[in-house]
Write an enzyme that holds these catalytic residues in place. Sequence first.
Site, PDB file in Angstrom:
ATOM      1  N   LYS A 160      26.957 -25.101  48.593  1.00  0.00           N
ATOM      2  CA  LYS A 160      27.050 -24.686  50.164  1.00  0.00           C
ATOM      3  C   LYS A 160      25.798 -25.177  50.872  1.00  0.00           C
ATOM      4  O   LYS A 160      25.761 -25.549  51.917  1.00  0.00           O
ATOM      5  CB  LYS A 160      27.314 -23.211  50.495  1.00  0.00           C
ATOM      6  N   ASP A 173      28.099 -20.715  44.050  1.00  0.00           N
ATOM      7  CA  ASP A 173      27.352 -21.993  43.637  1.00  0.00           C
ATOM      8  C   ASP A 173      27.896 -23.364  43.801  1.00  0.00           C
ATOM      9  O   ASP A 173      27.563 -24.341  43.028  1.00  0.00           O
ATOM     10  CB  ASP A 173      26.793 -21.753  41.995  1.00  0.00           C
ATOM     11  N   GLN A 179      27.858 -16.197  48.371  1.00  0.00           N
ATOM     12  CA  GLN A 179      29.037 -15.972  47.316  1.00  0.00           C
ATOM     13  C   GLN A 179      30.146 -16.830  47.713  1.00  0.00           C
ATOM     14  O   GLN A 179      30.191 -17.867  48.261  1.00  0.00           O
ATOM     15  CB  GLN A 179      29.401 -14.620  46.975  1.00  0.00           C
ATOM     16  N   GLY A 235      21.920 -17.515  45.869  1.00  0.00           N
ATOM     17  CA  GLY A 235      20.981 -18.725  45.848  1.00  0.00           C
ATOM     18  C   GLY A 235      21.349 -19.988  46.091  1.00  0.00           C
ATOM     19  O   GLY A 235      22.474 -20.543  45.703  1.00  0.00           O
ATOM     20  N   HIS A 236      20.527 -20.718  47.233  1.00  0.00           N
ATOM     21  CA  HIS A 236      20.897 -22.008  47.588  1.00  0.00           C
ATOM     22  C   HIS A 236      19.746 -22.772  47.054  1.00  0.00           C
ATOM     23  O   HIS A 236      18.589 -22.513  47.044  1.00  0.00           O
ATOM     24  CB  HIS A 236      20.784 -22.116  48.974  1.00  0.00           C
TER      25      HIS A 236
END
Length: 432
Positions: free
Chosen positions: A16, A13, A228, A40-41
Amino acid sequence: MPAIAIIGAQWGDEGKGKATDLLGSRVDHVVKFNGGNNAGHTVVIGQPDGTSEKYALHLLPSGILSPNCTPVIGNGVVVDIDVLFEEIDGLEARGVDTSKLKISANAHVIASYNRALDKVTERFLGSRRLGTTGRGIGPTYADKMNRIGIRIQDLFDEKILTAKVTGALELKNQVLTKVYNRRAAEVEEIVAELLTHAERLRPMVCDTGLYLNQALDNGDIVLLEAGQATLLDVDHGTYPFVTSSSATSAGACTGSGIPPMRLDQVIGIVKAYTTRVGEGPFPTELFDESGEHLRTVGAEFGTTTGRPRRCGWYDAVIARYAARVNGVTDFVLTKLDVLTGLEQIPVCVAYDVKGVRHDEMPVNQSDFHHAVPILEYFPGWTEDISECRTFDELPANARSYVEAVEKISGSRISVIGVGPSRAATIVRHELL
Ligand code: IMP
């Protein structure tokens, strides 16, 4: 031509998606090489009318939002096919063209029995749970290593698929029924589930390793985007509180089929502070109002699970470790604006483990659990920095903070994030 890896240098998180998206217009292919929909982006894109659009992506590479880019899901990924099409449909409904997406024939598929096993195992573990996302990631990678996994290519031959599901369920059903007292999964049901989208999937599937190497031969730019992060990597992370894939730059090669000597640049993403979700050691974690400040101002709630993230100060020991493990050539320091308003900003420069100073990650897991951060304090700033677009525009104390962090983190800080939008970025050294 250049293959560039983007990796998380903390526990995930780090932002990225923003960095990938920043490069997206200049790169030709963006590859997701590990993980699945546990990632999750959040990408915020400013619109011509001054408003902004927010996209939350879980499985698709964030390059999908850049019209000139081909998004690729590599062989190292585990794919939940329902989620894949939910995400594709959601983007299409908002006018995003997803037709260029390519998926490796060798990527593994997350079957529903593995989602069930992920959740039931966590419940069974009780206080020893890992805090997984419950998406079936661990059991699917375990099947891959056990050689009982189902791959994307298996979906195009019903006979082979049925044989493989039958083989897997011989083992899985023993565990589901005898260990966890659950209902056994039915072969026909699972095969039908897996075949639901097979025909829609077929045109996207190819030998992505061949495709990407040919793209490099042709002079294209390939960006490899990690899910990750380093401290969640199954080999180099804080095992066992890790995910089940290779989230480091070496994983970019195994998860895509691009050989190591073709990797030109490794961009490490670090937040100006640290966060972690799930269980596991976190030396700089805060339990007071400073932690609450970081969580609230930084909107530190999981994109995938909505869970509040654990928050703490910047940890230069893990940044140095990540720089070394990945061969980081450039850091992107995100969310510097979240520190605005703090009177002084602590940074962890080393650990004290039972009276002994550790400048590097302790070798032993229990030493890391007992690590107490040795902090240095830097003066804060109160000015709004979200409109700054050059390093010189930052307040002197913000510049000093960045320079101090850079000195002890093992690589140069080339880009600084000062706000959530694509434009809220300071580039000190061009990444490409
Ligand atoms: P899993 O990947 O669902 O097996 O979860 C294993 C660990 O990795 C848990 O602590 C999760 O919270 C963490 N994790 C998985 N994906 C992410 C991510 O994208 N960001 C941060 N933590 C993650």
